[in-house]
Scaffold this active site. Structure first.
Site, mmCIF file in Angstrom:
data_model
loop_
_atom_site.group_PDB
_atom_site.id
_atom_site.type_symbol
_atom_site.label_atom_id
_atom_site.label_comp_id
_atom_site.label_asym_id
_atom_site.label_seq_id
_atom_site.Cartn_x
_atom_site.Cartn_y
_atom_site.Cartn_z
ATOM 1 N N CYS A 70 0.844 -1.190 0.000
ATOM 2 C CA CYS A 70 0.000 0.000 0.000
ATOM 3 C C CYS A 70 0.881 1.243 0.000
ATOM 4 O O CYS A 70 1.928 1.221 0.637
ATOM 5 C CB CYS A 70 -0.892 0.025 1.232
ATOM 6 S SG CYS A 70 -2.405 -0.895 0.990
ATOM 7 N N PRO A 71 0.467 2.259 -0.692
ATOM 8 C CA PRO A 71 -0.814 2.463 -1.359
ATOM 9 C C PRO A 71 -0.806 2.101 -2.844
ATOM 10 O O PRO A 71 -1.776 2.375 -3.532
ATOM 11 C CB PRO A 71 -1.059 3.955 -1.175
ATOM 12 C CG PRO A 71 0.324 4.540 -1.326
ATOM 13 C CD PRO A 71 1.244 3.509 -0.649
#
Length: 73
Positions: free
Chosen positions: A13-14
């Site tokens: 992530c992200p």
């Protein structure tokens, strides 16, 4: 209908969510986006974000250490 495949295996992530959002912006209604990844948190975050945008999460599949999410624009 167009199917867009996104491979974010090995990305944290992200990145998976960002790549998914890019594909959603390019898609037209009826298109499908298939995203494959390995980051466990993204498997939860992507469907939640898509549902919040009013998109249909058609499938969330787990296989070994990978997941695949199919979204309809």
């Amino acid at each position: 209908m167009t199917e867009t495949n996104i491979d974010v295996r090995g990305q944290n992530c992200p990145v998976p969510l960002v790549e998914c959002r890019k594909a959603i912006k390019k898609a037209v209604p009826g298109d499908e986006i298939v995203i494959v990844g390995t980051h466990p948190a993204s498997k939860k975050e992507i469907p939640m974000a898509c549902e919040a945008m009013g998109l249909e999460v058609m499938e969330v599949e787990d296989k070994d250490n990978e997941w695949k999410i199919r979204i309809k624009r």
